[in-house]
Enzyme design. Structure first.
Site, PDB file in Angstrom:
ATOM      1  N   TYR A  74       0.847  -1.190   0.000  1.00  0.00           N
ATOM      2  CA  TYR A  74       0.000   0.000   0.000  1.00  0.00           C
ATOM      3  C   TYR A  74       0.882   1.239   0.000  1.00  0.00           C
ATOM      4  CZ  TYR A  74      -4.045  -2.784   1.464  1.00  0.00           C
ATOM      5  OH  TYR A  74      -5.057  -3.698   1.543  1.00  0.00           O
TER       6      TYR A  74
ATOM      7  N   TYR B 219       0.047  -9.924   0.737  1.00  0.00           N
ATOM      8  CA  TYR B 219       1.095  -9.258   1.523  1.00  0.00           C
ATOM      9  C   TYR B 219       1.118  -9.804   2.943  1.00  0.00           C
ATOM     10  CZ  TYR B 219      -2.841  -6.303   3.072  1.00  0.00           C
ATOM     11  OH  TYR B 219      -4.031  -5.852   3.554  1.00  0.00           O
TER      12      TYR B 219
ATOM     13  N   ARG C 231      -1.990 -12.025   3.936  1.00  0.00           N
ATOM     14  CA  ARG C 231      -3.365 -11.779   3.518  1.00  0.00           C
ATOM     15  C   ARG C 231      -3.574 -12.262   2.084  1.00  0.00           C
ATOM     16  NH1 ARG C 231      -7.096  -8.477   4.842  1.00  0.00           N
ATOM     17  NH2 ARG C 231      -8.197 -10.411   4.520  1.00  0.00           N
TER      18      ARG C 231
ATOM     19  N   HIS D 267      -6.805  -8.896  -2.087  1.00  0.00           N
ATOM     20  CA  HIS D 267      -8.169  -8.390  -1.881  1.00  0.00           C
ATOM     21  C   HIS D 267      -8.245  -6.922  -2.247  1.00  0.00           C
ATOM     22  CE1 HIS D 267      -5.997  -7.525   1.876  1.00  0.00           C
ATOM     23  NE2 HIS D 267      -6.756  -6.449   1.932  1.00  0.00           N
TER      24      HIS D 267
ATOM     25  N   HIS E 276     -10.486  -3.576  -0.952  1.00  0.00           N
ATOM     26  CA  HIS E 276     -11.435  -3.053   0.046  1.00  0.00           C
ATOM     27  C   HIS E 276     -12.552  -2.303  -0.679  1.00  0.00           C
ATOM     28  CE1 HIS E 276      -8.793  -3.739   3.601  1.00  0.00           C
ATOM     29  NE2 HIS E 276      -7.828  -3.613   2.704  1.00  0.00           N
TER      30      HIS E 276
END
Lengths: 294, 185
Positions: A150, A189, A199, A202, A204
């Site tokens: 991110y 990640y 994780r 995905h 959000h």
């Protein structure tokens, strides 16, 4: 768009992290994936037994799900109090094209160059519990880049930042409740819930319905991810059918030749309780429902 | 045709919404200093009594006259239009702040309140709650939700009036003084 990007770069875009000992896990946690998986399995088995004994399917995540360690001190211990929604809760805030520019739905054109990774189209409909389209409402998404990082100062995963990918998109649903984003497939990640926690990839999603009580933030996953059984966040939803509702479908009819793979994901909000006004049913832009309040 | 669709489950907002959900003036339903505006503030605590640095709140309320506003412009604020909706991430100290107005009663005699949705890392699904104003004791006494609660729990939904005219309302996710959270189903 330029303003948005300028702000992001000044406040949130961080330079690449200093090189780290790349293979030394930073996790302080000593619990292994095997420990966590055993907890996840035990909870899942207890749930399936309860279901067999006539228990009700759990369609939402558990607020109390100890394998997701951060939830331990952050879940209410008392039952949620039933309330009949009152006037303000029977309406949603209004959003329109004043709030969101059409180009914000394409996450691949927000910078001067092409983002790295696998370009994808993610599209679907936002529906209420009766299958009626939720028109003219805000959909917001955010995600990691193709390397699983991110653009956020607190994300110190030593994977490359992509200077051409911010990973934020918005749109307003059309008259048929549809949304459509062009983006890059996010990478998996690591996180620090336990040693070697990763994780599943995905995106959000943040959504509004026609009532404030329909407000939801969730995550869309990709089909066939090997990390599903290992992930305490995905597994906060203990029911397999309910979990499946978060997984998009690969759809070749959405895929565009020589350009991008296509995924479909429909989202069903709770409700409804209130009868729609004509303005809302036809409010494609949201701009047209000004002054529609009682 | 009467078959109900099953709702999509929620998931935690996670820690990395910081560059996505917040936007300029997201916590200013009105500009600070605007006539009639008040500060609404509070702190979000976990079950150990620690402040939570990565929660985000949304508020949704009627205007001062109790009217539900249906105006666009919450994300791109023009500085004049009151849309009734705001979003505010807590800072490192777990404190959130909004500039808004006291909500009016949506019906004669109804207790005015601000509706809240709360999101945080570690919170697996959003939570709903309400912020009631402290003043109108008769309306508070007649409120159906407040009337259904033990006095101690009831008080978690009522803000304190600050000397400067603002409101302070803290959220405790767990433990002593745990905030009442709502289920509308």
């Amino acid at each position: 768009m330029e303003d948005i990007n300028a702000e992001l770069e000044s406040e949130e875009l961080v330079p690449p992290a200093e090189p780290k000992a790349a293979h030394q896990p930073l996790d302080k946690a000593i619990e292994s994936q095997a420990d966590l998986s055993a907890e996840i399995t035990a909870i899942g088995e207890a749930y399936r037994r309860a279901l067999k004994d006539g228990g009700q399917p759990e369609i939402q995540p558990r607020l109390d799900y100890p394998p997701y360690r951060s939830s331990i001190l952050r879940h209410p211990t008392k039952s949620l109090q039933h309330a009949d929604p009152e006037t303000i809760e029977l309406y949603s805030p209004a959003f329109g094209h004043q709030d969101v520019h059409a180009l914000e739905s394409d996450l691949t054109i927000q910078h001067n160059g092409e983002p790295l990774g696998e370009r994808i189209i993610v599209t679907g409909k936002v529906l209420d519990g009766d299958g009626r389209p939720v028109a003219g409402q805000l959909v917001e998404i955010w995600q990691a880049n193709s390397s699983g990082r991110y653009i956020h100062k607190r994300d110190q995963h030593p994977a490359p930042i992509d200077p051409n990918f911010t990973g934020i998109g918005r749109c307003i649903t059309g008259p048929d409740g549809s949304y459509r984003f062009i983006t890059i497939k996010p990478g998996a990640y690591p996180w620090k819930n336990h040693l070697n926690a990763w994780r599943p990839a995905h995106i959000h999603f943040s959504l509004f319905g026609t009532e404030f009580t329909q407000r939801i933030i969730t995550q869309m996953y990709f089909p066939g991810d090997q990390l599903f059984p290992l992930d305490p966040i995905y597994q906060t939803i203990v029911d397999q059918d309910a979990r499946d509702r978060l997984v998009a479908t690969y759809d070749h009819s959405i895929t565009e030749p020589e350009w991008a793979l296509g995924y479909n994901w429909d989202i069903v909000l709770t409700g409804p309780k209130r009868t729609w006004t004509e303005n809302e049913a036809f409010g494609t832009a949201g701009d047209s429902i000004d002054e529609a309040g009682e | 045709m009467s078959t109900k669709l099953v709702p999509t489950p929620g998931q935690t907002v996670g820690p990395f919404y910081g560059y996505a959900l917040p936007f300029e003036k997201d916590n200013e339903l009105l500009p600070p200093g605007f006539p009639g505006s008040i500060r609404l503030q509070g702190t979000v605590y976990d079950g150990a009594g620690h402040t939570i640095p990565d929660a985000i709140l949304e508020i949704w309320q009627p205007d001062a006259d109790g009217k539900v506003v249906q105006r666009t412009g919450s994300l791109v604020r023009d500085g004049y239009t009151f849309t009734g909706w705001g979003r505010g991430a807590v800072g490192n100290s777990g404190v959130y702040t909004f500039t808004t107005v006291d909500p009016g009663p949506t019906k004669p005699g109804a207790a005015p309140f601000i509706s809240v949705a709360l999101f945080a890392r570690g919170l697996t699904n959003r939570l709903f709650t309400r912020i009631y104003l402290p003043e109108d004791t008769e309306a508070l006494a007649n409120d159906p939700l407040l009337g259904s609660l033990d006095p101690e729990r009831r008080n978690t939904l009522i803000a304190r009036r600050d000397p400067d005219g603002g409101l302070t309302w803290d959220i405790r996710l767990q433990g002593e003084g745990e905030t009442v959270f709502l289920d509308f189903q």
